[in-house]
Scaffold this motif. Structure first.
Motif, short mmCIF file in Angstrom:
data_model
loop_
_atom_site.label_atom_id
_atom_site.label_comp_id
_atom_site.label_asym_id
_atom_site.label_seq_id
_atom_site.Cartn_x
_atom_site.Cartn_y
_atom_site.Cartn_z
N HIS A 17 0.95 -1.08 0.05
CA HIS A 17 -0.04 -0.08 -0.04
C HIS A 17 0.86 1.20 -0.21
O HIS A 17 2.01 1.02 -0.09
N LEU A 18 0.23 2.53 0.12
CA LEU A 18 0.87 3.62 0.03
C LEU A 18 1.55 3.83 1.33
O LEU A 18 0.73 4.28 2.36
N ALA A 19 2.94 4.33 1.35
CA ALA A 19 3.36 4.58 2.78
C ALA A 19 4.02 6.14 2.45
O ALA A 19 4.42 6.53 1.43
N PRO A 20 3.90 6.55 3.55
CA PRO A 20 4.46 8.22 3.76
C PRO A 20 5.80 8.63 3.75
O PRO A 20 6.74 7.77 4.21
N VAL A 21 6.23 9.43 2.71
CA VAL A 21 7.68 9.72 2.53
C VAL A 21 7.94 10.86 3.75
O VAL A 21 7.12 11.71 4.06
N PRO A 22 9.35 10.90 4.34
CA PRO A 22 9.48 12.00 5.27
C PRO A 22 9.58 13.36 4.36
O PRO A 22 10.10 13.24 3.05
N TYR A 23 8.99 14.09 5.05
CA TYR A 23 9.02 15.35 4.56
C TYR A 23 10.29 16.32 4.48
O TYR A 23 10.39 17.13 5.23
N THR A 24 11.48 15.64 3.91
CA THR A 24 12.58 16.04 3.99
C THR A 24 13.29 16.65 2.60
O THR A 24 12.53 16.45 1.49
N TYR A 25 14.40 17.26 2.37
CA TYR A 25 14.95 17.69 1.16
C TYR A 25 15.45 16.45 0.52
O TYR A 25 15.45 16.47 -0.68
N GLU A 26 16.12 15.59 1.17
CA GLU A 26 16.58 14.45 0.66
C GLU A 26 15.42 13.37 -0.20
O GLU A 26 15.67 13.11 -0.98
#
Lengths: 277, 161
Positions: A110-119
């Motif tokens: 399923h869809l997992a959240p990305v960390p909201y970071t510049y990388e």
């Protein structure tokens, strides 16, 4: 001067059980969204089905598993299957999610959240550029539903999406229900969350209804679009000049097709009323 | 590369009940020794174990929903026991890659159900009928046999006329 975006209309995310009714009562729909994965390397009858859909409707392929947010890059096989489908359908645009679905050799399913970071932003920009260099139709990117964020973010979700659209030139698929339930699960005001969203980049909206379970709101696509989500959609329509389409989603508790068509008609009338004003 | 390591750790938490247990006991220890930067170790360790568990349960429900659509007779025959059985089975079985992953999942789950000899014969028959419908979706030879069988039946009808 850029062309004025053309309003394509309102429709539904098509499920197998409604296939026949979609053809019989198709005048109620302007367009349909299909789950791209269901039409990869299709059997002959699925090929015929796809061809018939494309002759009858504007068809928008919606990918689930490209894993655009993955730091490991894209699966070449999935990208090729998606490209083959988009080449065949020739849609005005196709869509995927700001999420990752696999990492470290594990499939999340399923869809997992990305960390909201510049990388993470760099990773998804690179993946979108790779995808759009292979698939010659525009992609729009969807915000996901998730009951939590990865802690210690460098950007808010809205800032992350804004920079993503600016870096890639992509539009957004705003899932209004995802935004609504995410706000409720975080104790936030949904309207404030929406006001911060980069609405000028929204090309399509998803509308759906979820439910509350064990104290948490779940975007289950199991119920009619709630009135709060309709109100948020009206807010979007007034502030999203690039909006071209609205799609009603239902995966569980599938009602009669007419009920979904009625919701699509309501979305269409909201847009047409606002644009006529 | 460390974002990849962070996402790998997250994926492990989302799909592996053992990893969630280790994380719930000691988040900092779980986050250590994974090639993460200090910031990423802090990101991982600051996750709420309850939120991760809730998300993992959502993943299982999503997967169960897909499989239930593919095993309609089995779902009807077992009722709520279907959900309980899937919740016990799914965390120990890795979801396959590809467009037919849920069809493979449904076949594997239904096979595990059939290994329970105590199931009533009516339930077993329902499972077998669902499996017979599913096999052509993932096995080309089964699809070929089904098409030949359909053609043969059509030919017989044609000759009868």
């Amino acid at each position: 001067m850029a062309d004025e975006p053309v309003w394509l209309g309102a429709g539904v995310s098509l499920r197998r059980r409604h296939l026949t009714e979609a053809f019989v009562c198709g005048d109620a729909l302007d367009l349909v969204e299909i789950v791209a994965d269901h039409y990869f390397a299709p059997a002959p009858q699925k090929n015929l089905e796809l061809r018939a859909l494309c002759e009858r409707f504007t068809v928008i392929p919606h990918g689930l598993d490209l894993s655009l947010g993955s730091a490991e890059g894209l699966s070449a096989g999935y990208l090729e299957r998606l490209a083959t489908l988009v080449d065949a359908v020739r849609p005005p645009f196709w869509s995927e999610h700001v999420a990752f679905t696999q990492a470290g050799g594990r499939r999340i399913g399923h869809l997992a959240p990305v960390p909201y970071t510049y990388e993470a932003l760099e990773a998804i920009v690179a993946n979108v550029e790779r995808a759009t260099s292979r698939i010659q139709r525009p992609v729009i990117l969807e915000n996901i539903a998730c009951p939590f964020d990865i802690p210690h973010a460098e950007l808010s979700e809205a800032e992350f999406l804004l920079q993503l659209t600016e870096r890639t030139g992509c539009g957004l698929l705003l899932d209004v229900a995802n935004l609504y339930y995410n706000a409720l699960n975080r104790g936030l005001d949904p309207l404030e969350s929406l006001a911060a969203f980069p609405l000028h980049a929204v090309v399509q909206c998803h509308l759906a209804g979820g439910h509350r379970r064990d104290g948490e709101w779940i975007d289950s696509h199991a119920f009619p679009v709630p009135e709060d989500v309709w109100s948020l959609f009206e807010y979007v329509v007034e502030r999203a000049p690039r909006l071209r389409a609205a799609i009603v989603e239902r995966d569980e508790n599938l009602p009669a097709f007419a009920e979904l068509a009625h919701e699509a008609a309501r979305a269409r009338s909201i847009v047409e009323r606002r644009r006529a004003a | 590369m460390s974002l990849a390591a962070l996402q790998g750790a997250l994926a492990e938490l989302f799909v592996d009940p053992g990893a969630r247990d280790r994380f719930a006991r000691d988040p900092a220890a779980f986050a250590g020794a994974r090639g993460l930067t200090r910031r990423e170790r802090e990101q991982l360790a600051a996750l709420s174990a309850a939120s991760v568990a809730s998300y993992a349960a959502t993943l299982v429900r999503k997967r169960r929903s897909e499989v239930a659509h593919l095993l309609p007779r089995t779902r009807a025959a077992l009722g709520e026991a279907f959900d309980d059985a899937f919740a016990r089975w799914a965390p120990h079985v890795v979801l396959r890659e590809g467009a037919k992953r849920y069809a493979w999942d449904a076949l594997a789950f239904s096979r595990s159900l059939l290994s329970d000899r105590s199931l009533p014969s009516g339930v077993r028959a329902a499972i077998r009928r669902d499996r017979a419908d599913l096999r052509p979706a993932v096995h080309p030879v089964a699809a070929l046999l089904r098409n030949v069988s359909a053609l043969t039946r059509a030919r017989v009808v044609s000759l009868d006329r």
